[in-house]
Structures are given as structure tokens and as C-alpha cells.
Design an enzyme around this catalytic site. Structure first.
Site, PDB file in Angstrom:
ATOM      1  CB  SER A   1      39.372  33.645  44.517  1.00  0.00           C
ATOM      2  OG  SER A   1      39.179  33.598  43.108  1.00  0.00           O
ATOM      3  CG  ASP A   2      38.739  40.355  43.820  1.00  0.00           C
ATOM      4  OD1 ASP A   2      38.211  40.367  42.691  1.00  0.00           O
ATOM      5  OD2 ASP A   2      38.778  41.360  44.549  1.00  0.00           O
TER       6      ASP A   2
END
Length: 743
Positions: free
Chosen positions: A290-291
């Protein structure tokens, strides 16, 4: 996946508890405690958006007490850390390898975007070199330097198609074109990971690449960072996914999901994007991260009820690692027990993470030697030289009314605060760069023994300094040309730096108008991270050089171009609008039923020009080129294109010949032009050459909304020229596309 690595991963997976498996899916950063109570990710953001300087950032890291979560590493609850501290990396790896139950190494990640300590041009600038060797070499140098600091994983290349200059992260992208971005992405993956990766592993001079942001982050509404994205699936597959597909084919080991939602579903929790497209259709074998904080932010999106719900939806969608929030480690074990997530989903994620760690050789060789740590304390001459070469090739000459190049005896009045701000030459996301390695434009001119006087006068922020302007105007009799260095600070572009007005910020245009009134020739050297709206400047200033933010050797590169020691070759990787209100503006827009013209009832603005200020692919030289004799010949599986180019000027120069195509009539509305290739030629004065390019028929089609690929017979227009606007054109009708072309 390598058969032996697959066997080893399966053996290890069978020994792991559920908690240990989920621990591999958890990435944490050192928590800064004591006098500075912010997460590491936020500290990086504060540095990149200008709230603190590079020096303040480094001082905080050096002087703050940190919690490195040693007990969690010992318990197998962390699989990755985000950090740049080689000695501490050794300590943490020792805990993971020797004190945890199964001895699984950490993978250390860090943002190595356009160089590590040797900072290269921002990606938008470097893409304009149209030079695959530059793309690959800069990534390889960054990998060597980062690996010496214990970093095995970079969050690059960023392959977002960026068509709106208001979006701050356009600086970090390779621009607006899918083809150029795909070429860029493939070269970056090879540079970061090595030519033979992943089949033969990744050696200790390379690291794992991460394709980001998956996907369509560059299409955020209004060019506003983190905003929503809505588009057809055909637009997604034709316009935004090609760079990612090419980079997966090149062997990219990891990918990062985008912050944005796509058609109402956050990319972080989007099974169509992560599972169907990336993992199944593209055959991606690595893992998806994920960011920063993006799993938790699905609650803000209103797509998840709470941290647990967000974790369940992200894991089921194909998210393999959570960056920064501990959502997975806190919630997924219970979710598996409740049947909300199957253990097969967890196993698939962990299998992918182990595959990457094993391919990097971390199990066999997790530690750094003292020799490795100290290897690049002083930048090698060849790294500096590569940075200089990349910088020179990235400079774009936009306008020149016989002012440039200047002669050695030319008396220069250098104006603008940016000219003497070495910390600003690196641009956004140059976290490991050192100001002490940077060469400002003022220093670069001094290195050439320029006959120069410097007047700060004006910058992107603050008022004009009238005293300094008076001194400048008082010395006009001793001045032959004024070189004004204007633009943006690094914090004015990059993440969280979208701008509603992309004209020159502050009082800089007013300053230029006063310089124009002196009657002296004015050269505008732009120092910026995005295309700017320069309608007044283009009409009134004698010469404009788009210098971007070129990295540590910026000053020397700009000086070489100004003096003509290097003949500029750079081209624009993104369109320059004349006015902010034209955004988004890009060359490969779909055909419309009423194309813009002077007629009122067409696709246009009443108060703006039809055309951009400078089109994609545009860039002048100190010589001139003429194109003629375009020919297109059909073969069984390709088109063969030839065009003759002549150097009609007075000095040797290099030109990038660009090949475009239009599918005139199709079952889906197609772009007015699409870049399909390019090549470079170097010509002496008066010399001409025939350049040849190949367009494979399989690359002439398009995807529909059901991801079906179409190659449809009919008329195609083939263009060759200096940019997306100035081209020769030939039409050809194709009636023999075959099933083999589609494959």
C-alpha cells in the site's frame, strides 16, 4: 517464479504461524520519540513539502530518539522497515535473522526516486532526454549507492501518466505519454534490478523496483492530489496501464497501489486492479504494497467501516503489505479466524514477499560490511559525470531569438534568488541528497569563469528587493545580457503540492516585465518541477531555457548549454499550456465531433488559444533541422517508415525523430495522435540522413472496455517529425490484419 525459490518459500511457509505470516505483511518505520512526536512518513512529507529543510530533516534523524520496534521484529511481527541508516539496518537484521524464531530477514525500503546521494534530474525532466541509456544508468547508480546503505527496495519508478500540469506529482512522473513512459519504466526496472533479474537473482549492487502508483493516480480530478479518479476501462487500458504492463514484463519485483479511488473503489481495496489485471492478466509474481497509511485511509474514503474492515477488504483485493499503519498485524489474524479472510489469501501474500526476499539473496547475505557502508561517502567521479550528462540531455530550449549561446566575453547580469540556492537544484523527493554536493547555476557560471555579476532581486516567494533591482539597473552599461533564473522551489511541486495557478509564482513575472523594459536581451532560465503557463514570457522574452530541477550537477549543465559547449537536445515529456485554465492539456486527446477551430460551436474556450504554448516532444537546438520524404511501406507484420532529415543550420546537432500514428476510424474513439516510436540522429551542418523506424502491426490496436484487443482494418495516418505538432504525414489503408498480429 524460480522453481528452487518457490520450493524454499513453500517449505518456510509451512513452518510459519498465522501471526508470523501476517507479520511479513506489516511494514513499519522507526517511530520518532521524545522531542519530535511524528511518524517517520510524516517527517518525510514535511521535508518534501518544504515545512522543514533537508538539513533540519537530517538533524532530527540524527538527534531524535527512535523506537525501531525491536521486540516486534524479534517476535516476527514485522516484515519490512522504511529507513536509511546502514548501521542500524545491520542491527535490526541481526535481530530478525538470529533472534526471531524462523530467521526471516527484513526487507529495507526507502524512497530512491531520482538518485540516492548522486541526485539526477527529476523524472519529468529526465524523460525529456528520450534516452534509454540515461534512464537505465541513473537507476543503476542510485541502486548501487542505496544498497551500500542497507536499502534493498526502492519505491520507484513512478509510472503515472500525468496530463494535468496542476498536479504536483507530475514532477515525479515521466510525463503524459504511455509509450515514452513504458520505455522509461522498462529501462528503470533494468537499471534498479539488473539486466538478468529476476531470473538470476538480484545482486548486491541492485535492489527491488516498485511500480507506482497502481493505477491512474495522475488522472485525479482537477489535478488535486489524492483526489478521485473516474474513467472508462478502455481509457485505463489504453492510456494509463501500458507503462505498468511493460515494466511487469521487464521483471519488476513489487508494485504500490495508488491512494486514489478508481470509479468509486479505492485502489488499495480494488480486486479488479490488483488481482484481475496485475496478478492474473499481467502475470505479476511479486508483491503489492500500500502507499503510506492508505489501508487506514479507506475509512476516510467511506469504503471501509473501521481498521478491521479496511484490512479485510485490502487483503482480499490482493494487497500483500500494509505500509505504516499496523492495520494488518492488528486485525487480520482475527479476520481469518472469523472466516472473513481465507488463510490461502494470507499464504499467497507471504509467498510473494518471501519470493522477493529470496531473489534479493537476503537469507544468505543480509548484512553490510564497513567497507560497503563507507563506499560512497565521497561520490565517485563517474557518478557525478553521469549526473552531469543526464542533466545536459534533459535541458529543453523553448525559445531563442539569436541570443544564445552567449560568447565567453559576454557580460552577464545573473538575476534571481534561485540562481544561488544549491539546495533547490535537487527537486522534490531527493531525500538522501546532500546540499554540499550541489552546484547552483551561479556556481556553474563561476566554474566557467563567466564575466558575471549576481543580483538576487526576486524569488518564487516574497517581495521584490528594490535595492537590489536598483543596483542591477545601475549597472546596465556594464551588461550585455540578463540571465534571469526563475521558477518554483522544490516544495512547490511533488506530493501534496498541486497548484490552481501554474503561472510563475510570486512577483517573478512582474520582475521580468521590468527587465524587459531595460531594452537588454533577457534569457529566462526556468527552474521548476512542472510545466508552467508562460504565455507572456513566450511572447516577450528573448530566450527561454527549460532547465527543470536537474540534480547535483545542475549549475554546470546549465552553464555548458548557455555557452554553447553543449547543444541542447531535450524534448518536452509534457505539454505546456498557454494558460492554467487549459488544464488538463495533452497531445493524445480523443477525437471529438466538433474539433476546436475559430468557429464558435467547436470544442474550445472563448478566452484561450486553441493550441498549447509548447507541444509534447518540443525542443529547439542551436542548429535547425528540415524533414522531407516521409514514406510508409506495409510488410506482412509491420509498417516500415522512412523519413529524410537535414541539418540546415551552422553547427552539429542531434535530433529526436518522433513517430506518431492515428487510427482514423475505429469501433472506439481513438486519439488524434499516439507516439509509437522515436530515434536519434546526429548531423553535421548541411548533412542529411534517411532515418528508418518500424511500427509492428500488433502495436496498432486498442483495448475495449472488456479488455479485448482490437486490430481493425482501415485508414491509418503516420506522422514523423520534431514534436507532436510539427510533423509530416502519410496515409495508408491496411486490409490484412491477421490473428497472429493480435497475439
Amino acid at each position: 517464479m524460480d522453481r528452487e525459490i518457490k520450493r524454499r518459500a513453500e517449505d518456510l511457509l509451512r513452518q510459519m504461524t498465522l501471526e508470523e505470516k501476517i507479520g511479513q505483511m506489516n511494514q513499519l518505520s522507526p517511530s520518532i520519540v521524545g522531542g519530535f512526536e511524528v511518524p517517520f512518513e510524516e517527517l518525510i512529507e514535511m521535508m518534501t513539502d518544504g515545512r522543514i529543510s533537508h538539513e533540519e530533516f537530517n538533524n532530527i534523524l540524527m538527534n531524535s530518539e527512535k523506537d525501531f520496534h525491536e521486540d516486534d521484529i524479534r517476535a516476527g511481527r514485522i516484515g519490512s522497515c522504511l529507513m536509511n541508516d546502514p548501521k542500524k539496518a545491520n542491527e535490526l537484521q541481526k535481530i530478525a535473522m538470529e533472534e526471531s524464531r524462523l530467521g526471516i530477514p527484513l526487507i529495507i525500503g526507502f524512497d530512491v526516486i531520482h538518485g540516492f546521494q548522486t541526485v539526477f534530474p527529476i523524472p519529468l525532466a529526465e524523460a525529456g532526454s528520450f534516452d534509454t541509456e540515461v534512464f537505465q544508468e541513473s537507476a543503476a547508480i542510485a541502486a548501487r549507492e542505496a544498497r551500500s546503505h542497507g536499502i534493498q527496495w526502492t519505491f520507484a519508478p513512478m509510472l503515472d501518466i500525468a496530463r494535468d500540469a496542476r498536479w504536483g506529482r507530475i514532477s515525479e512522473s515521466p510525463g503524459e505519454d504511455p509509450y515514452l513512459s513504458a520505455v522509461y519504466g522498462e529501462a528503470k526496472v533494468k537499471g534498479f534490478q539488473g539486466e538478468e533479474a529476476p531470473e538470476k537473482g538480484i545482486d548486491r549492487e541492485h535492489l527491488a523496483a516498485c511500480l507506482k502508483h497502481f493505477v491512474a493516480y495522475g488522472a485525479v480530478e482537477g489535478g488535486k492530489d489524492y483526489n478521485t479518479v473516474s474513467m472508462s476501462k478502455s481509457m485505463l487500458h489504453n492510456g494509463y496501464l501500458p507503462p505498468f504492463k511493460k515494466a511487469v514484463e521487464a521483471g519488476a519485483m513489487t508494485a504500490m497501489a495508488a491512494f486514489n479511488d478508481f470509479n468509486g473503489v479505492p485502489c488499495t481495496t480494488n480486486p479488479y486492479l490488483l488481482r484481475t489485471v496485475l496478478k492474473e492478466e499481467y502475470g505479476f509474481e511479486g508483491y503489492v504494497v500500500s502507499d503510506a497509511n492508505a489501508v487506514l485511509e479507506c475509512v476516510n474514503h467511506g469504503f471501509a467501516e473501521d481498521r478491521k474492515d479496511a484490512s479485510v477488504k485490502a487483503a482480499n483485493a490482493g494487497m500483500d503489505m500494509d505500509m505504516g499503519t499496523s492495520c494488518f498485524i492488528e486485525n487480520l489474524e482475527q479476520a481469518v479466524k472469523e472466516g472473513l479472510v481465507s488463510e490461502q489469501v494470507i499464504d499467497d501474500a507471504v509467498r510473494r514477499i518471501l519470493y522477493v526476499k529470496m531473489t534479493l539473496g537476503l537469507f544468505e547475505n543480509p548484512y553490510l560490511s564497513e567497507e560497503e557502508i563507507e563506499k560512497y561517502d565521497v561520490l565517485p567521479a563517474e557518478h557525478v559525470a553521469a549526473s552531469l550528462e543526464a542533466a545536459k540531455k534533459s535541458i529543453v530550449l523553448l525559445k531563442n531569438e539569436k541570443v544564445l549561446p552567449v560568447k565567453k566575453e559576454t557580460r552577464i547580469a545573473l538575476a534571481g534568488r534561485l540562481a544561488d540556492m544549491p539546495e533547490e537544484v535537487m527537486g522534490a523527493w531527493a531525500i538522501a541528497g546532500r546540499t554540499s554536493d550541489c552546484v547552483s547555476i551561479k556556481q556553474g557560471l563561476e566554474n566557467r569563469n563567466a564575466k558575471m555579476k549576481y543580483y538576487p532581486c526576486c524569488g518564487p516567494e516574497g517581495d521584490l528587493n528594490e535595492d537590489e533591482i536598483s543596483i542591477l539597473f545601475g549597472n546596465l552599461e556594464e551588461t550585455d545580457v540578463i540571465v534571469a533564473v526563475l521558477g518554483e522551489t522544490s516544495s512547490m511541486s511533488g506530493e501534496a503540492a498541486s497548484r490552481a495557478d501554474i503561472t510563475l509564482p510570486g512577483e517573478q513575472r512582474s520582475f521580468l516585465k521590468r527587465l524587459k523594459e531595460t531594452g537588454k536581451p533577457v534569457v529566462l532560465c526556468m527552474m521548476n518541477g512542472r510545466p508552467l503557463a508562460l504565455d507572456w514570457e513566450a511572447e516577450n522574452i528573448d530566450a527561454i531555457v527549460e532547465c527543470w530541477q536537474l540534480g547535483i550537477q545542475m549549475g554546470n549543465a546549465v552553464a555548458e548549454v548557455l555557452y554553447g559547449e553543449y547543444n541542447p537536445t531535450g524534448k518536452l515529456a509534457a505539454t505546456f499550456p498557454a494558460l492554467t485554465g487549459q488544464c488538463p492539456m495533452y497531445y493524445n486527446h480523443p477525437s471529438t465531433g466538433r474539433p476546436g477551430s475559430r468557429s464558435k460551436f467547436t470544442s474550445r474556450y472563448l478566452d484561450a488559444p486553441l493550441e498549447p504554448l509548447y507541444p509534447f516532444g518540443y525542443g529547439l537546438s542551436y542548429t535547425t533541422f528540415a524533414y522531407k520524404g516521409l514514406s510508409v511501406t506495409e510488410e506482412a507484420d509491420c509498417l516500415k517508415i522512412q523519413v529524410e532529415i537535414e541539418n540546415t543550420g551552422m553547427r552539429e546537432g542531434e535530433e529526436t525523430i518522433q513517430l506518431y500514428m492515428q487510427d482514423v476510424t475505429a469501433s472506439l474513439v481513438r486519439p488524434v495522435k499516439e507516439l509509437k516510436g522515436f530515434c536519434k540522429v546526429t548531423l553535421k551542418p548541411g548533412e542529411s540522413k534517411k532515418a528508418s523506424m518500424i511500427l509492428d502491426k500488433k502495436d496498432m490496436g486498442f483495448y475495449d472496455d472488456d479488455y479485448e484487443y482490437h486490430l481493425e482494418d482501415g485508414e491509418f495516418r503516420i506522422y514523423a517529425g520534431a514534436n507532436a505538432r510539427d510533423c509530416l504525414m502519410e496515409s495508408i489503408r491496411i486490409c490484412r490484419f491477421s490473428k497472429e498480429d493480435v497475439m
